[in-house]
Write a protein that holds these residues in place. Structure first.
Motif, PDB file in Angstrom:
ATOM      1  N   TRP A   1      12.168   7.778  -8.587  1.00 39.17           N
ATOM      2  CA  TRP A   1      13.125   8.411  -7.565  1.00 39.17           C
ATOM      3  C   TRP A   1      13.665   7.433  -6.321  1.00 39.17           C
ATOM      4  O   TRP A   1      12.652   6.712  -6.181  1.00 39.17           O
ATOM      5  CB  TRP A   1      12.499   9.724  -7.083  1.00 39.17           C
ATOM      6  N   ALA A   2      14.654   7.498  -5.944  1.00 35.20           N
ATOM      7  CA  ALA A   2      14.991   6.442  -5.073  1.00 35.20           C
ATOM      8  C   ALA A   2      14.921   7.284  -3.365  1.00 35.20           C
ATOM      9  O   ALA A   2      14.803   8.268  -3.452  1.00 35.20           O
ATOM     10  CB  ALA A   2      16.734   6.231  -5.526  1.00 35.20           C
ATOM     11  N   TRP A   3      15.131   6.404  -2.623  1.00 33.47           N
ATOM     12  CA  TRP A   3      14.839   6.824  -1.105  1.00 33.47           C
ATOM     13  C   TRP A   3      16.238   6.499  -0.561  1.00 33.47           C
ATOM     14  O   TRP A   3      16.673   5.546  -0.254  1.00 33.47           O
ATOM     15  CB  TRP A   3      13.614   6.134  -0.573  1.00 33.47           C
TER      16      TRP A   3
ATOM     17  N   ALA B   1       0.930  -1.076   0.005  1.00 30.76           N
ATOM     18  CA  ALA B   1      -0.121  -0.009  -0.056  1.00 30.76           C
ATOM     19  C   ALA B   1       0.718   1.344   0.005  1.00 30.76           C
ATOM     20  O   ALA B   1       2.022   1.140   0.337  1.00 30.76           O
ATOM     21  CB  ALA B   1      -0.925  -0.038   1.159  1.00 30.76           C
ATOM     22  N   ALA B   2       0.230   2.369  -0.471  1.00 33.76           N
ATOM     23  CA  ALA B   2       1.127   3.565  -0.377  1.00 33.76           C
ATOM     24  C   ALA B   2       1.288   4.128   0.882  1.00 33.76           C
ATOM     25  O   ALA B   2       0.518   3.865   1.860  1.00 33.76           O
ATOM     26  CB  ALA B   2       0.207   4.548  -1.004  1.00 33.76           C
ATOM     27  N   HIS B   3       2.305   4.820   1.312  1.00 29.55           N
ATOM     28  CA  HIS B   3       2.543   5.398   2.513  1.00 29.55           C
ATOM     29  C   HIS B   3       3.600   6.468   2.451  1.00 29.55           C
ATOM     30  O   HIS B   3       4.379   6.689   1.320  1.00 29.55           O
ATOM     31  CB  HIS B   3       3.108   4.297   3.594  1.00 29.55           C
ATOM     32  N   ILE B   4       3.731   7.315   3.282  1.00 30.64           N
ATOM     33  CA  ILE B   4       4.526   8.554   3.305  1.00 30.64           C
ATOM     34  C   ILE B   4       5.840   8.390   4.009  1.00 30.64           C
ATOM     35  O   ILE B   4       5.842   7.681   4.953  1.00 30.64           O
ATOM     36  CB  ILE B   4       3.586   9.701   3.936  1.00 30.64           C
TER      37      ILE B   4
ATOM     38  N   ALA C   1       5.331  16.225   0.706  1.00 32.34           N
ATOM     39  CA  ALA C   1       5.445  14.782   0.854  1.00 32.34           C
ATOM     40  C   ALA C   1       6.085  13.928  -0.008  1.00 32.34           C
ATOM     41  O   ALA C   1       5.980  14.130  -1.133  1.00 32.34           O
ATOM     42  CB  ALA C   1       4.012  13.979   1.227  1.00 32.34           C
ATOM     43  N   VAL C   2       6.968  13.036   0.313  1.00 31.26           N
ATOM     44  CA  VAL C   2       7.656  12.001  -0.472  1.00 31.26           C
ATOM     45  C   VAL C   2       6.875  10.624  -0.143  1.00 31.26           C
ATOM     46  O   VAL C   2       6.834  10.156   0.967  1.00 31.26           O
ATOM     47  CB  VAL C   2       9.164  11.808  -0.086  1.00 31.26           C
ATOM     48  N   MET C   3       6.203  10.102  -1.246  1.00 32.12           N
ATOM     49  CA  MET C   3       5.511   8.759  -1.118  1.00 32.12           C
ATOM     50  C   MET C   3       6.045   7.574  -1.663  1.00 32.12           C
ATOM     51  O   MET C   3       6.902   7.796  -2.752  1.00 32.12           O
ATOM     52  CB  MET C   3       4.207   9.253  -2.129  1.00 32.12           C
ATOM     53  N   ALA C   4       5.746   6.615  -0.846  1.00 33.14           N
ATOM     54  CA  ALA C   4       6.221   5.232  -1.622  1.00 33.14           C
ATOM     55  C   ALA C   4       4.817   4.565  -2.211  1.00 33.14           C
ATOM     56  O   ALA C   4       3.853   4.584  -1.388  1.00 33.14           O
ATOM     57  CB  ALA C   4       6.904   4.368  -0.665  1.00 33.14           C
TER      58      ALA C   4
ATOM     59  N   ASP D   1      15.523  10.962   2.494  1.00 28.54           N
ATOM     60  CA  ASP D   1      14.445  12.063   1.268  1.00 28.54           C
ATOM     61  C   ASP D   1      14.919  11.453   0.186  1.00 28.54           C
ATOM     62  O   ASP D   1      15.585  10.426  -0.079  1.00 28.54           O
ATOM     63  CB  ASP D   1      15.683  13.386   1.323  1.00 28.54           C
ATOM     64  N   ALA D   2      14.199  11.923  -0.816  1.00 22.62           N
ATOM     65  CA  ALA D   2      14.202  11.583  -2.307  1.00 22.62           C
ATOM     66  C   ALA D   2      15.415  11.873  -2.987  1.00 22.62           C
ATOM     67  O   ALA D   2      15.832  13.108  -2.784  1.00 22.62           O
ATOM     68  CB  ALA D   2      12.712  11.797  -3.027  1.00 22.62           C
ATOM     69  N   ILE D   3      15.809  11.115  -3.747  1.00 17.70           N
ATOM     70  CA  ILE D   3      17.124  11.525  -4.471  1.00 17.70           C
ATOM     71  C   ILE D   3      16.886  11.225  -5.945  1.00 17.70           C
ATOM     72  O   ILE D   3      15.978  10.159  -6.427  1.00 17.70           O
ATOM     73  CB  ILE D   3      18.455  10.585  -4.177  1.00 17.70           C
ATOM     74  N   ALA D   4      17.554  11.834  -6.862  1.00 19.94           N
ATOM     75  CA  ALA D   4      17.256  11.762  -8.265  1.00 19.94           C
ATOM     76  C   ALA D   4      17.672  10.402  -8.855  1.00 19.94           C
ATOM     77  O   ALA D   4      18.720   9.923  -8.397  1.00 19.94           O
ATOM     78  CB  ALA D   4      17.828  13.026  -9.047  1.00 19.94           C
ATOM     79  N   PRO D   5      17.084  10.000  -9.832  1.00 18.43           N
ATOM     80  CA  PRO D   5      17.329   8.445 -10.391  1.00 18.43           C
ATOM     81  C   PRO D   5      18.727   8.780 -11.215  1.00 18.43           C
ATOM     82  O   PRO D   5      19.268   9.779 -11.460  1.00 18.43           O
ATOM     83  CB  PRO D   5      16.112   8.463 -11.406  1.00 18.43           C
ATOM     84  N   PRO D   6      19.345   7.608 -11.415  1.00 16.52           N
ATOM     85  CA  PRO D   6      20.507   7.649 -11.945  1.00 16.52           C
ATOM     86  C   PRO D   6      20.383   7.734 -13.656  1.00 16.52           C
ATOM     87  O   PRO D   6      19.473   7.760 -14.209  1.00 16.52           O
ATOM     88  CB  PRO D   6      21.152   6.040 -12.117  1.00 16.52           C
ATOM     89  N   THR D   7      21.397   8.442 -14.073  1.00 16.39           N
ATOM     90  CA  THR D   7      21.467   8.711 -15.491  1.00 16.39           C
ATOM     91  C   THR D   7      22.503   7.810 -16.566  1.00 16.39           C
ATOM     92  O   THR D   7      23.255   7.353 -15.416  1.00 16.39           O
ATOM     93  CB  THR D   7      21.852  10.406 -15.740  1.00 16.39           C
ATOM     94  N   ALA D   8      22.708   8.289 -17.460  1.00 15.90           N
ATOM     95  CA  ALA D   8      23.702   7.233 -18.352  1.00 15.90           C
ATOM     96  C   ALA D   8      25.100   7.777 -17.832  1.00 15.90           C
ATOM     97  O   ALA D   8      26.123   6.776 -17.784  1.00 15.90           O
ATOM     98  CB  ALA D   8      23.611   7.881 -19.681  1.00 15.90           C
ATOM     99  N   ASP D   9      25.124   9.016 -17.439  1.00 14.06           N
ATOM    100  CA  ASP D   9      26.513   9.319 -16.809  1.00 14.06           C
ATOM    101  C   ASP D   9      27.091   8.763 -15.356  1.00 14.06           C
ATOM    102  O   ASP D   9      28.299   8.383 -15.118  1.00 14.06           O
ATOM    103  CB  ASP D   9      26.638  10.793 -16.355  1.00 14.06           C
ATOM    104  N   ASP D  10      26.087   8.084 -14.824  1.00 17.47           N
ATOM    105  CA  ASP D  10      26.056   6.779 -13.615  1.00 17.47           C
ATOM    106  C   ASP D  10      26.485   5.670 -14.052  1.00 17.47           C
ATOM    107  O   ASP D  10      26.764   5.052 -12.939  1.00 17.47           O
ATOM    108  CB  ASP D  10      25.085   7.255 -12.754  1.00 17.47           C
ATOM    109  N   GLY D  11      26.748   5.222 -15.147  1.00 16.53           N
ATOM    110  CA  GLY D  11      26.813   3.974 -15.497  1.00 16.53           C
ATOM    111  C   GLY D  11      25.685   3.132 -15.704  1.00 16.53           C
ATOM    112  O   GLY D  11      25.880   1.989 -15.949  1.00 16.53           O
ATOM    113  N   ASP D  12      24.504   3.752 -16.022  1.00 15.08           N
ATOM    114  CA  ASP D  12      23.187   2.793 -16.058  1.00 15.08           C
ATOM    115  C   ASP D  12      22.692   3.860 -17.097  1.00 15.08           C
ATOM    116  O   ASP D  12      21.840   4.974 -16.949  1.00 15.08           O
ATOM    117  CB  ASP D  12      22.528   3.047 -14.733  1.00 15.08           C
ATOM    118  N   ASP D  13      22.354   3.060 -18.360  1.00 16.54           N
ATOM    119  CA  ASP D  13      21.827   3.691 -19.498  1.00 16.54           C
ATOM    120  C   ASP D  13      20.356   3.450 -19.749  1.00 16.54           C
ATOM    121  O   ASP D  13      19.935   3.535 -20.696  1.00 16.54           O
ATOM    122  CB  ASP D  13      22.821   3.483 -20.921  1.00 16.54           C
TER     123      ASP D  13
END
Length: 358
Positions: free
Chosen positions: A97-99, A4-7, A77-80, A103-115
């Motif tokens: 977004w990752a937790w 279920a969703a939660h905060i 709010a940051v929601m899951a 806090d919420a952090i930005a998702p990886p990009t190609a520069d992070d080694g994940d294309d």
């Protein structure tokens, strides 16, 4: 798997009796304990105000910290969300977004080694160009924007070569059934996200126009772009997505809808042209102007920050004459500034939300 969703994180600033409140709820049931009139109910009502899908609550002076309405309150709010609702498969730049635990952090990009999903995130950081007066045409961010726009054009060209299916649905969603997604919808969704990313570049005036109009709108909607049958279907779907985002402002004022309105007002203008230029988008322009005319004054009174997000550099609100003003600066052969106006309706009395565009 999340059931279920939660905060994960709740942040409240200057709302009623809470000047500053930060909370990291745990999964499952949380109990808020405290004496009378310390803010327990305020926390619950803040959550209700934030998450209600169509909140028609009227904000009063008592909802502001120390009744000071000159400083807006903030509820965030940051929601899951559970996998079953399909959010993780949306074609957006802001998910997933990752937790980090705090806090919420930005998702990886190609520069992070994940294309994986690189195209969806390629112009996610266009906001970094906002306010940058000396941004170079060939900088990395603008180069990626051009790559995405070229990808869209090439993809539509392939669809043109295949021909548009006779039974292709134009609407994104069947009112009585599941999502009806086709490759046309995916391309339209990608264009919508590019537009939303470009809407974050609001200043300075020349740079805003270059990104929003010349690099995005002009490339995909003007100058006979995507003019074949497949291109027309894709553009129809994009315009529908834009219209739906503006119409969603009737349910609750939000920054995403405001930025889309600002983008549309900027690239299409405050007046409706009578020639054939961009005529396919004329209905969308009229709808955006109609919504703005009916609701901007109310929005400025009730949520001035959201109203401000509807205007890019060179646009301003003239409350004395109740109108929006678009200023074209004196450049080149134009020796004096040129002004274009959009007259606005007064805010309806006792209104609890924007007036639906007719």
């Amino acid at each position: 798997m999340l059931a279920a969703a939660h905060i994960r994180k709740l942040t409240i600033r200057r709302f009623r009796g809470l000047e500053k409140f930060d909370w990291l709820p745990t999964a499952g049931i949380n109990i808020i304990l405290g004496g009378g009139d310390v803010g327990k109910t305020t926390v619950l009502e803040a959550i209700a105000l934030l998450l209600s899908p169509s909140n028609a609550a009227v904000v009063s002076e008592s909802d502001y910290w120390l009744r000071d309405s000159s400083k807006e309150f903030e509820i965030e709010a940051v929601m899951a969300l559970p996998d079953s609702i399909g959010v993780s498969t949306q074609h957006t730049f802001s998910w997933p977004w990752a937790w980090s635990g705090e806090d919420a952090i930005a998702p990886p990009t190609a520069d992070d080694g994940d294309d994986k999903g690189y195209l969806e995130h390629a112009v996610f950081d266009l906001y970094k160009l906002d306010g940058v007066a000396n941004s170079s045409w060939d900088d990395d961010i603008q180069a990626r924007l051009r790559v995405v726009v070229k990808f869209v054009k090439d993809a539509v060209k392939i669809l043109e070569s295949k021909g548009v299916p006779d039974e292709l649905p134009l609407r994104i969603r069947d009112r009585h059934g599941p999502m009806l997604e086709t490759i046309y919808d995916h391309i339209a969704g990608l264009i919508f996200e590019v537009i939303f990313a470009a809407s974050a570049v609001t200043k300075p005036y020349d740079h805003c126009w270059w990104i929003q109009h010349n690099s995005v709108w002009g490339e995909l909607f003007n100058f006979h772009s995507l003019s074949g049958d497949a291109g027309k279907v894709v553009k129809f779907k994009v315009r529908r997505l834009l219209y739906d985002e503006v119409a969603r402002m009737n349910d609750f004022a939000n920054f995403k809808g405001a930025k889309i309105i600002g983008f549309c007002l900027n690239v299409m203008g405050l007046t409706v042209r009578t020639d054939n230029y961009d005529k396919d988008s004329r209905a969308l322009q009229k709808a955006v102007l109609r919504w703005t005319r009916k609701n901007y004054v109310w929005l400025h009174e009730q949520a001035p920050r959201v109203a401000g997000a509807c205007l890019v550099d060179g646009m301003s609100y003239d409350p004395e004459n109740r109108r929006l003003v678009k200023t074209y600066p004196a450049v080149g052969l134009r020796r004096e500034p040129h002004y274009v106006y959009l007259d606005l309706d007064p805010a309806p009395e006792n209104a609890v939300g924007p007036t639906a565009a007719a």
